[in-house]
Design a protein around this motif. Structure first.
Motif, short mmCIF file in Angstrom:
data_model
loop_
_atom_site.label_atom_id
_atom_site.label_comp_id
_atom_site.label_asym_id
_atom_site.label_seq_id
_atom_site.Cartn_x
_atom_site.Cartn_y
_atom_site.Cartn_z
N ASP A 62 0.85 -1.18 0.00
CA ASP A 62 0.00 0.00 0.00
C ASP A 62 0.89 1.24 0.00
O ASP A 62 1.70 1.44 0.91
N SER A 63 0.74 2.07 -1.00
CA SER A 63 1.62 3.24 -1.14
C SER A 63 1.20 4.39 -0.24
O SER A 63 1.91 5.40 -0.16
N THR A 64 0.08 4.28 0.46
CA THR A 64 -0.42 5.39 1.27
C THR A 64 0.59 5.82 2.33
O THR A 64 0.95 7.00 2.45
N GLN A 68 2.69 9.29 2.48
CA GLN A 68 2.51 10.16 3.64
C GLN A 68 3.85 10.45 4.31
O GLN A 68 4.11 11.58 4.75
N THR A 69 4.71 9.43 4.39
CA THR A 69 6.02 9.62 5.03
C THR A 69 6.88 10.60 4.25
O THR A 69 7.54 11.47 4.84
N LYS A 70 6.86 10.47 2.92
CA LYS A 70 7.75 11.31 2.11
C LYS A 70 7.18 12.69 1.83
O LYS A 70 7.94 13.67 1.71
N HIS A 71 5.87 12.80 1.75
CA HIS A 71 5.27 14.07 1.32
C HIS A 71 4.42 14.75 2.39
O HIS A 71 4.61 15.93 2.68
N ASP A 72 3.49 14.02 2.98
CA ASP A 72 2.52 14.65 3.88
C ASP A 72 3.14 15.12 5.19
O ASP A 72 2.83 16.21 5.69
N ASP A 171 13.68 2.17 5.01
CA ASP A 171 15.01 1.79 4.51
C ASP A 171 15.37 0.37 4.93
O ASP A 171 16.17 -0.29 4.26
N GLN A 172 14.81 -0.09 6.06
CA GLN A 172 15.09 -1.45 6.49
C GLN A 172 14.30 -2.49 5.70
O GLN A 172 14.58 -3.69 5.79
N SER A 173 13.33 -2.03 4.95
CA SER A 173 12.52 -2.95 4.14
C SER A 173 13.09 -3.00 2.72
O SER A 173 14.17 -2.49 2.44
N THR A 174 12.33 -3.62 1.85
CA THR A 174 12.78 -3.71 0.45
C THR A 174 12.46 -2.45 -0.33
O THR A 174 12.81 -2.34 -1.50
N HIS A 175 11.76 -1.50 0.30
CA HIS A 175 11.41 -0.25 -0.40
C HIS A 175 12.58 0.73 -0.36
O HIS A 175 13.35 0.77 0.60
N ASP A 176 12.66 1.53 -1.41
CA ASP A 176 13.69 2.57 -1.49
C ASP A 176 13.02 3.92 -1.27
O ASP A 176 12.20 4.35 -2.08
N TYR A 177 13.37 4.57 -0.17
CA TYR A 177 12.72 5.85 0.15
C TYR A 177 12.92 6.88 -0.96
O TYR A 177 12.00 7.62 -1.31
N ALA A 178 14.11 6.91 -1.52
CA ALA A 178 14.41 7.91 -2.55
C ALA A 178 13.58 7.70 -3.82
O ALA A 178 13.35 8.64 -4.58
N SER A 179 13.14 6.48 -4.05
CA SER A 179 12.40 6.19 -5.28
C SER A 179 10.89 6.32 -5.12
O SER A 179 10.14 6.07 -6.05
N ILE A 180 10.43 6.71 -3.93
CA ILE A 180 8.98 6.92 -3.74
C ILE A 180 8.55 8.08 -4.64
O ILE A 180 9.13 9.17 -4.58
N PRO A 181 7.56 7.88 -5.48
CA PRO A 181 7.18 8.92 -6.45
C PRO A 181 6.49 10.10 -5.80
O PRO A 181 6.03 10.03 -4.65
N ASP A 182 6.42 11.20 -6.55
CA ASP A 182 5.68 12.36 -6.09
C ASP A 182 4.18 12.08 -6.16
O ASP A 182 3.73 11.22 -6.91
N ARG A 183 3.45 12.84 -5.38
CA ARG A 183 2.00 12.72 -5.45
C ARG A 183 1.49 13.32 -6.76
O ARG A 183 1.99 14.35 -7.21
#
Length: 226
Positions: A62-64, A68-72, A171-183
């Motif tokens: 779920d990208s919500t 929210q972490t990166k933008h909201d 960052d500890q997961s398989t997700h890359d924070y820097a690659s989270i897209p813009d809203r």
């Protein structure tokens, strides 16, 4: 939280016997052995919890939460900083105007005493004193800015700490924070957000593409041929 019991009853009996027999070294060795059993259970449970956490984060599709972490969250912190700056600016202007008004009232009081005689003088002086008192109350009321600023700064610290914790988890997961897209928001979504109380463009990101001054507005109109 409970743990499965893996303690050997024979060890407990031996520990009691050693204590009763006055053998501290033997009792200490048995106690260390019992403690190691308990620690081993704790380490095992912590390891399981850590593994479960990683699996949960890795399966976070779920990208919500990511958005929210990166933008909201940064947006909320920046808006609070905007509120602090605007209230401080308004408070400073109010204090400056009140101080100027007090100075003018002082001059008016002096003129009244030197130029006006009779009963009118007493009436004017009472009015001037009343105005001075009201201006002083206005200046004292501006102390709210310092208190609210401290509260909002504390909230910003909490929000920022939460943001850093979430970033660390991501960052500890398989997700890359820097690659989270813009809203991606449509004009209707932005209008809807403002109607819900999000407010106007006050953050650096939200001001991208918008004019910042009357000069920029004039240049834009000039470019359009007006």
């Amino acid at each position: 939280m409970t743990f499965p019991t893996q303690i050997d009853q024979n060890l407990v009996k031996a520990l009691l016997k050693a204590l009763e027999s006055g053998e501290p070294s033997q009792a200490g060795a048995l106690l260390d052995e019992l403690t190691q059993v308990r620690e081993s259970e704790l380490y095992q449970r912590v390891s399981e919890l850590t593994q479960n956490l990683h699996q949960t984060l890795d399966g976070l599709n779920d990208s919500t939460l990511l958005l929210q972490t990166k933008h909201d969250i940064p947006d909320a912190a920046e808006r609070l900083e905007y509120v602090i700056n605007m209230t401080a600016e308004a408070s400073n202007k109010t204090l400056e105007s009140a101080e100027n008004a007090l100075s003018l009232m002082s001059s008016l009081q002096e003129i009244t005493c030197n130029s006006i005689a009779g009963s009118d003088t007493e009436i004017l002086l009472k009015t001037i004193n009343k105005v001075n008192s009201e201006l002083t109350e206005i200046m004292l009321a501006q102390s709210f800015q310092d208190l609210t600023g401290q509260v909002l700064n504390r909230v910003i610290m909490i929000i920022t700490s939460l943001e850093q914790s979430l970033i660390h988890l991501i960052d500890q997961s398989t997700h890359d924070y820097a690659s989270i897209p813009d809203r991606e928001e449509s004009a209707e979504d932005k209008t809807s957000d403002e109607m819900k109380g999000v407010g106007p463009n006050v953050t650096a990101k939200s001001k991208n593409g918008s004019t910042q001054s009357q000069a920029e507005v004039d240049d834009l109109l000039s470019d359009l041929g007006f």
